[in-house]
Design a protein around this motif. Structure first.
Motif, mmCIF file in Angstrom:
data_model
loop_
_atom_site.group_PDB
_atom_site.id
_atom_site.type_symbol
_atom_site.label_atom_id
_atom_site.label_comp_id
_atom_site.label_asym_id
_atom_site.label_seq_id
_atom_site.Cartn_x
_atom_site.Cartn_y
_atom_site.Cartn_z
ATOM 1 N N ASN A 1 -0.732 -13.418 -1.311
ATOM 2 C CA ASN A 1 -0.271 -13.242 0.065
ATOM 3 C C ASN A 1 -0.991 -12.067 0.718
ATOM 4 N N SER B 1 6.350 -10.188 -3.950
ATOM 5 C CA SER B 1 6.068 -11.329 -4.821
ATOM 6 C C SER B 1 7.277 -12.247 -4.937
ATOM 7 N N THR C 1 -2.980 -19.230 -7.057
ATOM 8 C CA THR C 1 -2.171 -18.766 -5.922
ATOM 9 C C THR C 1 -3.067 -18.243 -4.801
ATOM 10 N N TRP D 1 -2.835 -19.689 -0.903
ATOM 11 C CA TRP D 1 -2.553 -18.878 0.280
ATOM 12 C C TRP D 1 -3.714 -18.912 1.262
ATOM 13 N N GLN E 1 8.799 -18.585 -0.778
ATOM 14 C CA GLN E 1 8.117 -19.367 0.258
ATOM 15 C C GLN E 1 7.517 -20.657 -0.302
ATOM 16 N N SER F 1 7.455 -14.121 -1.738
ATOM 17 C CA SER F 1 6.352 -15.075 -1.631
ATOM 18 C C SER F 1 6.585 -16.290 -2.525
ATOM 19 N N CYS G 1 1.886 -14.409 -6.688
ATOM 20 C CA CYS G 1 2.168 -14.865 -5.318
ATOM 21 C C CYS G 1 2.065 -13.717 -4.327
ATOM 22 N N GLY G 2 2.517 -12.543 -4.718
ATOM 23 C CA GLY G 2 2.464 -11.389 -3.830
ATOM 24 C C GLY G 2 1.044 -10.937 -3.550
#
Length: 413
Positions: free
Chosen positions: A392, A116, A15, A19, A122, A119, A388-389
């Protein structure tokens, strides 16, 4: 165009790489295994617990841990090591075993959980949720003792999305618990939580990385150490020789603490060894549709596709990835007693992995003492939830952008 080497091909490293690519960087991924997602990301519990977080360090946990050590199938096993890193981590963990520290960490993790969740959403146009078995299952935490249940009910976290249930209501919402309702005091159901296959997610993300125009590929090599000069990383020594880039992201699970040490950086990480079993679900089985966590036994049950995943334990035994047959046998006994007809327990697949945890259960994101080395480590058992968070946030920090909330408590201290 800035070139970044991301070290680690688990869910956090993948991840992070995605990003950064989407933020305009050129990225190379360094992974020691032949396949991505085969360490802590492989057969973890599969829960994405955005709105229910429970840091391991809390008031009363040291006493509970002593009790667990004397239970045959207890959720924790301890082996003293001749390793100062274990002692140092344990001392910091004990310092966080109080209500004030727990509530502060919980507040941070709830903010991170919401980011998260957003994200992950997204990513949906890029990676359809069906590719990795995503289900908005909700999460039901069940309690065996009235005192633990009452204490959980009194906590204010996620008040707007949770539902307090009696034992009978737990079984009504989740029929897989009908056999166990006689031993339950109640439960708390949290909507908006999900389950998915973390390994399948890693493979889906790998395919997107390989197709990205700024992705320079995956280097399959063992990372040995960082080479530093004048407060910067000048390269990373690997089994494929020296690799160089403008910046480096360390997201290599528990290996991160050894690599950081080579650069003179102490990371407060310790590997909490967890186990899981995966059992097939047949036509006559009553498998849980809701993700279930047994609070006192520290065990979770999640339906992933046509299989039941049962995961548990936080063994403090060092970097030992061997599967202890006694621990698996205990997990099978517990699953049979709690959900006897949920799956075919005679046909299980076994797994053990190391979750790199910090003493307060909060991951470490962002800058390091070296100007071009960045960190995304220490997610413990919530790597899939927070990946994911934190990716990001990392991309925003590396670009010098403001983050959506204060990262106090989520950086290297």
């Amino acid at each position: 165009m800035q070139h970044v080497i991301v070290i680690g091909g688990g869910v956090v490293g993948l991840t992070s790489a995605w990003w950064l690519l989407e933020s305009g960087y050129r990225v190379t991924l360094l992974e020691r295994e032949e396949q991505v997602g085969t360490a802590a990301s492989f057969r973890n519990g599969g829960q994405l617990s955005y709105r229910y977080v429970a840091p391991l360090a809390d008031a009363g946990v040291p006493l509970k841990a002593l009790q667990w050590l004397f239970q045959k199938d207890g959720p924790m096993k301890f082996r003293l090591e001749a390793d100062p890193r274990q002692w140092r981590w344990l001392l910091k963990f004990l310092a966080n075993c109080n209500s004030a520290a727990n509530h502060k960490t919980t507040a941070r993790l709830l903010q991170l959980g919401e980011l998260s969740r957003q994200s992950m959403a997204q990513l949906e146009p890029t990676i359809p949720l069906s590719e990795f078995g995503w289900r908005d299952a909700g999460k039901l935490v069940v309690y065996r003792s009235k005192s633990a249940f009452d204490a959980a009910v009194s906590r204010p976290e996620s008040e707007d999305v949770r539902q307090v249930l009696s034992a009978a209501e737990c079984a009504e919402h989740e029929p897989a618990l009908r056999e166990a309702q006689g031993i339950l005091a109640g439960g708390i159901l949290t909507r908006g939580e999900a389950v998915a296959d973390c390994y399948a997610f890693c493979k889906s993300l790998e395919r997107r990385l390989l197709a990205h125009p700024r992705f320079d590929g995956i280097v399959r090599a063992e990372a040995y150490s960082f080479v530093t000069q004048a407060g910067r990383v000048t390269g990373i020594d690997t089994s494929n020789g020296m690799l160089q880039a403008d910046s480096y992201v360390l997201a290599a699970g528990i290996q991160s603490r050894t690599l950081a040490h080579s650069a003179g950086i102490y990371l407060p990480l310790y590997p909490l060894k967890g186990y899981s079993l995966t059992a097939p679900i047949g036509a006559g089985h009553v498998a849980p549709e809701i993700s279930v966590t047994d609070f006192e036994r520290k065990t979770l049950y999640a339906r992933i596709g046509d299989s039941l995943r049962v995961a548990a334990m936080a063994d403090i035994v060092g970097e030992d990835t061997r599967i202890d047959p006694a621990r698996i046998d205990g997990l099978i006994r517990l699953a049979r007693a709690t959900m006897p007809n949920a799956a075919d327990y005679s046909r299980i697949s076994k797994w053990a992995g190391l979750r790199p945890a910090t003493p307060d259960s909060a991951p470490i994101i962002g800058a390091s003492p070296l100007s071009n080395l960045w960190l995304n480590v220490g997610h413990g058992p919530l790597g899939f939830t927070f990946a994911c968070g934190t990716a990001n946030l990392l991309s925003q920090l590396m670009m010098g952008k403001p983050t959506p909330f204060s990262l106090d408590g989520l950086t290297l201290r």
